[in-house]
Write a protein that holds these residues in place. Structure first.
Motif, PDB file in Angstrom:
ATOM      1  N   ASP A  79       0.952  -4.156  -4.916  1.00 13.97           N
ATOM      2  CA  ASP A  79       1.072  -3.016  -4.413  1.00 13.97           C
ATOM      3  C   ASP A  79      -0.425  -2.397  -4.230  1.00 13.97           C
ATOM      4  O   ASP A  79      -1.380  -2.608  -5.291  1.00 13.97           O
ATOM      5  CB  ASP A  79       1.842  -2.090  -5.228  1.00 13.97           C
ATOM      6  CG  ASP A  79       3.248  -2.460  -5.033  1.00 13.97           C
ATOM      7  OD1 ASP A  79       3.831  -3.355  -4.630  1.00 13.97           O
ATOM      8  OD2 ASP A  79       3.956  -2.194  -6.182  1.00 13.97           O
ATOM      9  N   ILE A  80      -0.597  -1.688  -3.102  1.00 10.50           N
ATOM     10  CA  ILE A  80      -1.923  -1.073  -2.901  1.00 10.50           C
ATOM     11  C   ILE A  80      -1.901   0.225  -2.716  1.00 10.50           C
ATOM     12  O   ILE A  80      -1.086   0.862  -1.733  1.00 10.50           O
ATOM     13  CB  ILE A  80      -2.617  -2.069  -1.641  1.00 10.50           C
ATOM     14  CG1 ILE A  80      -2.453  -3.437  -1.894  1.00 10.50           C
ATOM     15  CG2 ILE A  80      -3.890  -1.461  -1.255  1.00 10.50           C
ATOM     16  CD1 ILE A  80      -3.383  -4.389  -1.389  1.00 10.50           C
ATOM     17  N   ASP A  81      -2.871   0.910  -3.326  1.00  6.24           N
ATOM     18  CA  ASP A  81      -3.075   2.474  -2.758  1.00  6.24           C
ATOM     19  C   ASP A  81      -4.626   2.357  -2.383  1.00  6.24           C
ATOM     20  O   ASP A  81      -5.485   2.198  -2.899  1.00  6.24           O
ATOM     21  CB  ASP A  81      -3.107   3.237  -4.143  1.00  6.24           C
ATOM     22  CG  ASP A  81      -1.638   3.420  -4.800  1.00  6.24           C
ATOM     23  OD1 ASP A  81      -0.846   3.555  -4.135  1.00  6.24           O
ATOM     24  OD2 ASP A  81      -1.660   3.592  -6.113  1.00  6.24           O
ATOM     25  N   TYR A  82      -4.572   2.730  -0.949  1.00  9.12           N
ATOM     26  CA  TYR A  82      -5.792   2.961  -0.121  1.00  9.12           C
ATOM     27  C   TYR A  82      -6.359   4.049  -0.665  1.00  9.12           C
ATOM     28  O   TYR A  82      -6.014   5.300  -0.978  1.00  9.12           O
ATOM     29  CB  TYR A  82      -5.578   2.785   1.061  1.00  9.12           C
ATOM     30  CG  TYR A  82      -5.055   1.330   1.746  1.00  9.12           C
ATOM     31  CD1 TYR A  82      -6.102   0.276   1.785  1.00  9.12           C
ATOM     32  CD2 TYR A  82      -3.880   0.975   1.733  1.00  9.12           C
ATOM     33  CE1 TYR A  82      -5.572  -0.928   2.240  1.00  9.12           C
ATOM     34  CE2 TYR A  82      -3.291  -0.379   1.753  1.00  9.12           C
ATOM     35  CZ  TYR A  82      -4.354  -1.365   2.311  1.00  9.12           C
ATOM     36  OH  TYR A  82      -3.918  -2.350   2.553  1.00  9.12           O
ATOM     37  N   GLU A  83      -7.828   4.095  -0.400  1.00  8.81           N
ATOM     38  CA  GLU A  83      -8.554   5.291  -0.561  1.00  8.81           C
ATOM     39  C   GLU A  83      -8.391   6.447   0.130  1.00  8.81           C
ATOM     40  O   GLU A  83      -8.317   7.887  -0.213  1.00  8.81           O
ATOM     41  CB  GLU A  83     -10.238   4.991  -0.456  1.00  8.81           C
ATOM     42  CG  GLU A  83     -10.814   4.239  -1.540  1.00  8.81           C
ATOM     43  CD  GLU A  83     -12.376   3.974  -1.348  1.00  8.81           C
ATOM     44  OE1 GLU A  83     -12.559   4.343  -0.053  1.00  8.81           O
ATOM     45  OE2 GLU A  83     -12.845   3.915  -2.274  1.00  8.81           O
ATOM     46  N   ASP A  84      -7.644   6.316   1.312  1.00 10.67           N
ATOM     47  CA  ASP A  84      -7.391   7.371   2.348  1.00 10.67           C
ATOM     48  C   ASP A  84      -5.987   8.037   2.125  1.00 10.67           C
ATOM     49  O   ASP A  84      -5.586   8.842   2.587  1.00 10.67           O
ATOM     50  CB  ASP A  84      -7.695   6.787   3.690  1.00 10.67           C
ATOM     51  CG  ASP A  84      -6.453   5.857   4.132  1.00 10.67           C
ATOM     52  OD1 ASP A  84      -5.840   5.569   3.067  1.00 10.67           O
ATOM     53  OD2 ASP A  84      -6.633   5.419   5.216  1.00 10.67           O
ATOM     54  N   GLY A  85      -5.448   7.583   0.912  1.00 14.16           N
ATOM     55  CA  GLY A  85      -4.047   8.003   0.593  1.00 14.16           C
ATOM     56  C   GLY A  85      -2.916   7.158   0.926  1.00 14.16           C
ATOM     57  O   GLY A  85      -1.912   7.524   0.622  1.00 14.16           O
ATOM     58  N   GLU A  86      -3.177   6.348   1.966  1.00 12.88           N
ATOM     59  CA  GLU A  86      -2.057   5.178   2.428  1.00 12.88           C
ATOM     60  C   GLU A  86      -1.857   4.632   1.312  1.00 12.88           C
ATOM     61  O   GLU A  86      -2.540   4.141   0.367  1.00 12.88           O
ATOM     62  CB  GLU A  86      -2.538   4.307   3.303  1.00 12.88           C
ATOM     63  CG  GLU A  86      -2.750   5.105   4.768  1.00 12.88           C
ATOM     64  CD  GLU A  86      -1.221   5.680   5.418  1.00 12.88           C
ATOM     65  OE1 GLU A  86      -0.309   4.871   5.358  1.00 12.88           O
ATOM     66  OE2 GLU A  86      -1.440   6.884   6.242  1.00 12.88           O
ATOM     67  N   ARG A  87      -0.388   4.131   1.040  1.00 12.80           N
ATOM     68  CA  ARG A  87       0.315   3.091   0.288  1.00 12.80           C
ATOM     69  C   ARG A  87       0.809   1.837   0.816  1.00 12.80           C
ATOM     70  O   ARG A  87       1.509   2.179   2.007  1.00 12.80           O
ATOM     71  CB  ARG A  87       1.222   3.806  -0.747  1.00 12.80           C
ATOM     72  CG  ARG A  87       0.536   4.620  -1.771  1.00 12.80           C
ATOM     73  CD  ARG A  87       1.505   5.223  -2.508  1.00 12.80           C
ATOM     74  NE  ARG A  87       0.654   6.094  -3.599  1.00 12.80           N
ATOM     75  CZ  ARG A  87       1.062   6.026  -4.905  1.00 12.80           C
ATOM     76  NH1 ARG A  87       2.189   5.441  -5.176  1.00 12.80           N
ATOM     77  NH2 ARG A  87       0.625   6.693  -5.707  1.00 12.80           N
ATOM     78  N   GLU A  88       0.674   0.808   0.290  1.00  9.46           N
ATOM     79  CA  GLU A  88       1.436  -0.448   0.744  1.00  9.46           C
ATOM     80  C   GLU A  88       2.009  -1.378  -0.554  1.00  9.46           C
ATOM     81  O   GLU A  88       1.133  -1.709  -1.313  1.00  9.46           O
ATOM     82  CB  GLU A  88       0.284  -1.586   1.564  1.00  9.46           C
ATOM     83  CG  GLU A  88       1.035  -2.524   2.394  1.00  9.46           C
ATOM     84  CD  GLU A  88      -0.050  -3.006   3.407  1.00  9.46           C
ATOM     85  OE1 GLU A  88       0.433  -3.765   4.243  1.00  9.46           O
ATOM     86  OE2 GLU A  88      -1.111  -2.716   3.159  1.00  9.46           O
ATOM     87  N   SER A  89       3.181  -1.918  -0.284  1.00 10.78           N
ATOM     88  CA  SER A  89       3.700  -2.762  -1.267  1.00 10.78           C
ATOM     89  C   SER A  89       3.716  -4.115  -0.780  1.00 10.78           C
ATOM     90  O   SER A  89       3.790  -4.378   0.376  1.00 10.78           O
ATOM     91  CB  SER A  89       5.305  -2.003  -1.513  1.00 10.78           C
ATOM     92  OG  SER A  89       5.168  -0.748  -1.833  1.00 10.78           O
ATOM     93  N   ARG A  90       3.768  -4.937  -1.590  1.00  7.46           N
ATOM     94  CA  ARG A  90       4.188  -6.453  -1.572  1.00  7.46           C
ATOM     95  C   ARG A  90       3.123  -6.991  -0.608  1.00  7.46           C
ATOM     96  O   ARG A  90       3.610  -7.710   0.201  1.00  7.46           O
ATOM     97  CB  ARG A  90       5.596  -6.677  -1.316  1.00  7.46           C
ATOM     98  CG  ARG A  90       6.528  -6.092  -2.169  1.00  7.46           C
ATOM     99  CD  ARG A  90       7.951  -6.797  -1.819  1.00  7.46           C
ATOM    100  NE  ARG A  90       8.903  -6.403  -3.081  1.00  7.46           N
ATOM    101  CZ  ARG A  90       8.815  -6.829  -4.357  1.00  7.46           C
ATOM    102  NH1 ARG A  90       8.142  -7.779  -4.988  1.00  7.46           N
ATOM    103  NH2 ARG A  90       9.943  -6.264  -5.051  1.00  7.46           N
ATOM    104  N   VAL A  91       1.980  -6.829  -0.564  1.00  7.88           N
ATOM    105  CA  VAL A  91       0.814  -7.258   0.046  1.00  7.88           C
ATOM    106  C   VAL A  91       0.538  -8.584  -0.517  1.00  7.88           C
ATOM    107  O   VAL A  91       0.232  -8.957  -1.355  1.00  7.88           O
ATOM    108  CB  VAL A  91      -0.487  -6.628   0.122  1.00  7.88           C
ATOM    109  CG1 VAL A  91      -1.432  -7.303   1.064  1.00  7.88           C
ATOM    110  CG2 VAL A  91      -0.214  -5.102   0.508  1.00  7.88           C
ATOM    111  N   ASN A  92       0.612  -9.726   0.637  1.00 11.70           N
ATOM    112  CA  ASN A  92       0.303 -11.142  -0.035  1.00 11.70           C
ATOM    113  C   ASN A  92      -0.776 -11.256  -0.530  1.00 11.70           C
ATOM    114  O   ASN A  92      -1.944 -10.885   0.040  1.00 11.70           O
ATOM    115  CB  ASN A  92       0.931 -11.902   1.164  1.00 11.70           C
ATOM    116  CG  ASN A  92       0.831 -13.333   0.815  1.00 11.70           C
ATOM    117  OD1 ASN A  92      -0.215 -14.216   0.464  1.00 11.70           O
ATOM    118  ND2 ASN A  92       1.914 -14.135   1.127  1.00 11.70           N
TER     119      ASN A  92
END
Length: 131
Positions: A4-17
């Motif tokens: 799971d990734i929280d990007y510096e610009d506030g975006e989030r993404e789950s289950r990134v390979n």
């Protein structure tokens, strides 16, 4: 392995390979230890912040390497922190990503990598990353 990734610009993404995340400082990732002569890598040419593809010509034994770039340029004594494996695992890695590791992650798998730092290891092969 996914993260799971929280990007510096506030975006989030789950289950990134895991294959879509690469180490920024040479720690973590899928690396098997030292970079080896003949390894395909990307290196920060002259430390200016832009990575170019090449191959390790010589391991100096002091965490520096000589690089032959694909465009014909050569560079000597490049610090391992300025080199990342072509497969994205970084140099000198110990295998598993860890909290505090600097990484780049491919946002939504679209081919554009963004820099960040692992904030939290969730213990289940997922990570929170601050960008």
């Amino acid at each position: 392995d996914t993260y799971d990734i929280d990007y510096e610009d506030g975006e989030r993404e789950s289950r990134v390979n895991k294959r879509l995340i690469r180490s920024k400082d040479g720690s973590g990732g899928g690396g098997g230890g030292r970079l080896m002569e003949g390894d395909k890598v990307e290196a920060d040419y002259r430390g200016r912040g832009k990575f170019y593809p090449g191959k390790i010509r010589r391991d100096r034994g002091d965490d520096t390497y000589d690089i032959d770039y694909e465009d014909g340029e050569r560079e000597s004594r490049v610090n391992k922190r300025l080199i990342r494996s072509k497969d994205g695992s970084g140099g000198g890695g110990g295998g598993r990503l860890m909290e505090g590791d600097k990484v780049e992650a491919d946002y939504r798998g679209r081919g554009k990598f963004y820099p960040g730092k692992i904030r939290r290891d969730r213990g289940d092969d997922t990570y929170d990353i601050d960008y």
